[in-house]
Design a protein around this motif. Sequence first.
Motif, PDB file in Angstrom:
ATOM      1  N   ILE A   1       0.842  -1.196   0.000  1.00 17.41           N
ATOM      2  CA  ILE A   1       0.000   0.000   0.000  1.00 17.41           C
ATOM      3  C   ILE A   1       0.874   1.242   0.000  1.00 17.41           C
ATOM      4  CG2 ILE A   1      -2.029  -0.992   1.132  1.00 17.41           C
ATOM      5  CD1 ILE A   1      -0.965   0.249   3.757  1.00 17.41           C
ATOM      6  N   CYS A   2       0.270   2.330  -0.435  1.00 18.47           N
ATOM      7  CA  CYS A   2       0.961   3.623  -0.429  1.00 18.47           C
ATOM      8  C   CYS A   2       1.196   4.044   1.015  1.00 18.47           C
ATOM      9  CB  CYS A   2       0.100   4.655  -1.151  1.00 18.47           C
ATOM     10  SG  CYS A   2       0.697   6.347  -0.992  1.00 18.47           S
ATOM     11  N   TRP A   3       2.434   4.468   1.328  1.00 15.67           N
ATOM     12  CA  TRP A   3       2.754   4.834   2.717  1.00 15.67           C
ATOM     13  C   TRP A   3       2.016   6.078   3.148  1.00 15.67           C
ATOM     14  CZ3 TRP A   3       5.033   9.583   3.761  1.00 15.67           C
ATOM     15  CH2 TRP A   3       5.550  10.265   2.665  1.00 15.67           C
ATOM     16  N   ARG A   4       1.565   6.868   2.163  1.00 12.90           N
ATOM     17  CA  ARG A   4       0.971   8.142   2.508  1.00 12.90           C
ATOM     18  C   ARG A   4      -0.551   8.042   2.652  1.00 12.90           C
ATOM     19  NH1 ARG A   4       2.535  13.760   1.637  1.00 12.90           N
ATOM     20  NH2 ARG A   4       4.571  13.252   0.836  1.00 12.90           N
ATOM     21  N   CYS A   5      -1.200   7.312   1.735  1.00 11.65           N
ATOM     22  CA  CYS A   5      -2.666   7.329   1.751  1.00 11.65           C
ATOM     23  C   CYS A   5      -3.275   5.930   1.842  1.00 11.65           C
ATOM     24  CB  CYS A   5      -3.194   8.052   0.515  1.00 11.65           C
ATOM     25  SG  CYS A   5      -2.823   7.199  -1.016  1.00 11.65           S
ATOM     26  N   ASP A   6      -2.431   4.892   2.026  1.00  5.27           N
ATOM     27  CA  ASP A   6      -2.914   3.521   2.213  1.00  5.27           C
ATOM     28  C   ASP A   6      -3.606   2.919   0.992  1.00  5.27           C
ATOM     29  OD1 ASP A   6      -1.876   3.720   4.699  1.00  5.27           O
ATOM     30  OD2 ASP A   6      -3.784   3.774   5.775  1.00  5.27           O
ATOM     31  N   THR A   7      -3.544   3.579  -0.155  1.00  2.00           N
ATOM     32  CA  THR A   7      -4.149   3.010  -1.359  1.00  2.00           C
ATOM     33  C   THR A   7      -3.331   1.792  -1.800  1.00  2.00           C
ATOM     34  OG1 THR A   7      -4.735   5.241  -2.016  1.00  2.00           O
ATOM     35  CG2 THR A   7      -4.877   3.555  -3.723  1.00  2.00           C
ATOM     36  N   PRO A   8      -4.011   0.666  -2.134  1.00  2.00           N
ATOM     37  CA  PRO A   8      -3.241  -0.494  -2.607  1.00  2.00           C
ATOM     38  C   PRO A   8      -2.453  -0.134  -3.867  1.00  2.00           C
ATOM     39  CG  PRO A   8      -5.517  -1.105  -2.167  1.00  2.00           C
ATOM     40  CD  PRO A   8      -5.449   0.385  -2.067  1.00  2.00           C
TER      41      PRO A   8
END
Length: 618
Positions: free
Chosen positions: A144-151
């Motif tokens: 996931i993206c470290w900034r916004c948790d988007t896969p």
Amino acid sequence: MYTVAFSVEGEDLLIATTRPEYIPACVAIGVHPDDDRFNHLIGKNARLPLFDRTVPIIANDEVDQEFGTGTMMICTYGDKADVFAVARHKLPVIKLIDGKGQMTKAAGDYQGMGIEEAREAIVSDLEKAGLLKEIENLSQEVGICWRCDTPIEVVATDQWFMRTMSLTDDVVRTAKEIQWFPDWMRSRIIDWATGLDWDWVLSRQRVFATPIPVWYCKKCGKIRIAKPEELPVDPRVTTIEDTCECGGTRWDPETDVLDTWFDSSLTCAIHAGWPEREDWRNLFPASIHPSGQDIIRTWAYYLMVRHLALFGETAYDSVLINGMVLGSDGRAMSKSKGNFVATPEAFEKYGADASRMWAATGGSTGTDIPFRWADVEYGWRFMRKLWNACRFASMRLEDYEPTPEADLELLDRWILSKLEKVIKTATEEQEYCRFMNAVDATRNFVWHIFCDHYLEAAKHRLYGEASDQASAQWTLQYAVKRMLQLLAPTMPHLTEEIYSHMYAEGESDSIHLSMWPQADEALVDEEAERAGDIIIAVIRDIRREKNRQGIPLNAELEEVSIYAVDPQEATDLTLGIEDIAATTKAENVDIHEGEGGELEVEGYAGIRFSMSSRTGDI
Ligand SMILES: [Zn+2]
Ligand SMILES: [Zn+2]
């Protein structure tokens, strides 16, 4: 996990997948060559569910026979395993997801849908068609993206790379040759370099960064890289007049920009003056690369590969890896958790030097250190102690003309000997970047030996006649300067301020231009230390006893009798009789060899004392 029916020659072939939305991008079915359930299918084609298309069934020894049904849907790209399978078997790439995270026309009826939406639609259609055989809940690790948790999705695009993997052996060899502070950080870069799956992706799809100086022929696509004399150039702004081999004269700019680490990866050579200065090699490789553990895999690694590639040698001879500052709760400081302290807050409350001292002493080099107000305040109290001691010293040295080394009194030789040992310790610890040990040793000496004991015991001489003063004054000016120099890297502002008043020769002089003190072995005096320790311990315990009895420290004592069983210790005490008398304000001090005395001296089983104040014996 969804078990979906593909078909091979009219028979169902069940395949389990966590990502049914990738069925339109399926390019092959992998089966393990040793798996007797499926290996007879290798070489045949499988028909996709919902899509009118077939894909080859291939042998792939990375298929986990225990997972799902034992067959693997290879698509572009459901996960990293797909990336490897596609590369190894040279399978075609179907671009399923665009830059906005939407399905492309390859998804057919599902074009334009988001990933989640497409999954739901495909699952629902599979169900309606009777092709969905089983649904099982499965927890799975997804990047996931470290900034916004988007896969994170793997998307196929053209990128620029630096061929770094071929340098891995050199990186490992170099990492082993150079020095690491602390030493155990060495394995971090080796593990990172040897664990990499691909080369360094240099291009970024952003606006602001260093441009990639490249154009593409509009007609044939040929790549035209800027010549050195054309640099610096932003191809998005400046075009070229060249005629391509194909006859084309119009060029498209590269619109991607460089990874910012690509610039940072040259810092060691740039700092040395490369490429303008001919003498840049005088300062190259860097003697030390100070950095943090969070950027070993970026800065430390990229510096290494870039300099190895360009110059064939290491960028730096040693690396200092600092730990991270954590919140006082031991977790990483973060705005969302609210456990952070803004730097200006600490600076305003206790000053930059106290904050810096906390950072140097908060933990051993390389470990993470939780922020603690109490530690910053401790540094601040130390600063006040140092300031007051130096103010006292500067007043006592006001008219002092430095003379060649005078004949030194016992306690002066005592403090100087201890100081030389501290210089030696602090120097060694600094050499190995063990800042906590260096600063702790210095701070303990300055505070608890120099200020608490030496200054107290030397005061009577500093206030006395000129002949008494000489030795103490010489010692004071010598010791304070060295202590300031030892503290200068940790408390740069305070030490500079004191130095400018006490030692600076001219306005441009600075403590930071002076040399780090060298330990002077000639000043180490074990006998003076032994005798001085005894005298100081006796003074300390008499003062402690006055305190305990509520006698003011400056009140006079009538009589102090000291008893030492050991003749040597009795002799040592005799050498300090004036210091003991003056510092404890005792009218009369007598030293006896043998047993006696009511009170013990801490740390010396064979020494005891009695004292009587003006108001009577204790
Ligand atoms: Zn994100
Ligand atoms: Zn061309």
